[in-house]
Design a protein around this motif. Structure first.
Motif, short mmCIF file in Angstrom:
data_model
loop_
_atom_site.label_atom_id
_atom_site.label_comp_id
_atom_site.label_asym_id
_atom_site.label_seq_id
_atom_site.Cartn_x
_atom_site.Cartn_y
_atom_site.Cartn_z
N ASP A 61 0.83 -1.21 0.00
CA ASP A 61 0.00 0.00 0.00
C ASP A 61 0.86 1.25 0.00
O ASP A 61 0.63 2.20 -0.76
N SER A 62 1.87 1.27 0.88
CA SER A 62 2.75 2.43 1.00
C SER A 62 3.56 2.65 -0.26
O SER A 62 3.66 3.78 -0.77
N ALA A 63 4.14 1.58 -0.80
CA ALA A 63 4.95 1.71 -2.02
C ALA A 63 4.11 2.17 -3.19
O ALA A 63 4.54 3.00 -4.01
N LEU A 64 2.89 1.63 -3.30
CA LEU A 64 2.01 2.00 -4.40
C LEU A 64 1.64 3.48 -4.34
O LEU A 64 1.64 4.17 -5.37
N SER A 65 1.34 3.98 -3.16
CA SER A 65 0.99 5.40 -3.02
C SER A 65 2.16 6.28 -3.43
O SER A 65 1.96 7.30 -4.12
N LYS A 66 3.38 5.90 -3.06
CA LYS A 66 4.56 6.70 -3.42
C LYS A 66 4.79 6.67 -4.94
O LYS A 66 5.11 7.70 -5.55
N ALA A 67 4.62 5.50 -5.54
CA ALA A 67 4.81 5.40 -6.99
C ALA A 67 3.75 6.18 -7.74
O ALA A 67 4.04 6.90 -8.70
N ALA A 68 2.50 6.06 -7.30
CA ALA A 68 1.39 6.75 -7.97
C ALA A 68 1.54 8.26 -7.90
O ALA A 68 1.14 8.98 -8.82
#
Length: 200
Positions: A61-68
Motif C-alpha cells: 500500500d505504502s509503495a504504491l501510493s509513493k509510486a502513484a
C-alpha cells in the motif's frame, strides 16, 4: 468516457528500457477499498486460485501510493487506458520499493531461484470501484496461467516445483487539473522454487 469504457486493457507487457519523459508533479492519490484481493480471489475459478491467491499488504500500500504520486498529468492522460509505461521512472521506482527482480512474468519460466515480479496496472478512472475490480479480475485471468506461472520445470537435468504468493493494492490518482483520473493497481508476485529430490 464511452471510448475509455470500451478500451481493452493491455496484458502481459514486458519490461522495456526507457524513462519518463516529463517532470513528476504531485497529483491527488487516494486509497481505494482494501478488499480488492478478497474480491479477485472470490471471482476467480479454482484453476486460477490453485496457482495464485492474492492478499492485501500494508507495505505494498505504502509503495504504491509513493509510486502513484510520481505520475504527472501528461503521463496520466497518455496511460489512462493502459499499463504504466514499462521501464519508466515510476515503474522502476516501484520495482525497487517492493524489492522485486523484474516486471516481466516470463521470468518465472525455467528458473532455479526464487523470483519476485512486480507490475503497475492502469484502469481508467471513469470506472466505478466495482467496475474497476471486474477489470482487475479480467486482467488476472490473463496473467495467472501455467504459461506465465509454471508449477514445475526442469533445468540442468534437475526438476523443480514452483509455488506463488501475491499481494495486490489499488489507489486512485487524479490530476491537479481534475481532468484526468485513473486507478493504479500494484501487483507483486513471489515465486518460490524447490528442487524435487527423487529416491534412488
Amino acid at each position: 468516457l464511452a471510448l475509455a469504457g470500451i478500451m481493452a486493457v493491455s496484458m502481459l507487457a514486458g519490461c522495456k528500457d526507457g524513462s519518463s519523459s516529463s517532470t513528476p508533479t504531485e497529483p491527488d492519490v487516494n486509497p481505494v477499498d482494501s478488499s480488492l484481493a478478497n474480491y479477485v480471489n472470490s471471482e476467480l475459478d479454482a484453476k486460477y486460485t490453485n496457482i495464485l491467491k492474492l492478499s492485501a499488504d500494508s507495505t505494498l500500500d505504502s509503495a504504491l501510493s509513493k509510486a502513484a504520486a510520481m505520475i504527472d498529468e501528461n503521463e496520466l492522460k497518455a496511460t489512462s487506458t493502459n499499463w504504466i509505461t514499462q521501464g519508466s521512472a515510476i515503474q522502476n521506482s516501484f520495482i525497487e520499493m517492493v524489492k522485486a527482480d523484474t516486471c516481466d512474468f516470463n521470468d518465472f519460466k525455467d528458473t532455479t531461484k526464487d523470483t519476485v515480479v512486480a507490475d503497475l496496472i492502469i484502469v481508467p478512472g471513469n470506472f466505478t470501484e466495482d467496475g474497476m475490480k471486474d477489470q482487475v479480475v479480467t486482467m488476472m485471468k490473463g496473467i495467472i496461467n501455467t504459461n506465465n506461472m509454471p508449477t514445475d520445470g526442469t533445468s540442468g537435468g534437475k526438476t523443480y516445483n514452483y509455488t506463488y504468493n501475491g499481494n495486490i493494492a489499488v489507489v486512485k490518482v487524479e490530476s491537479n487539473s481534475g481532468e484526468y483520473s485513473a486507478y493504479v493497481v500494484g501487483l507483486v508476485v513471489d515465486q518460490t522454487v524447490k528442487e524435487v529430490v527423487t529416491g534412488v
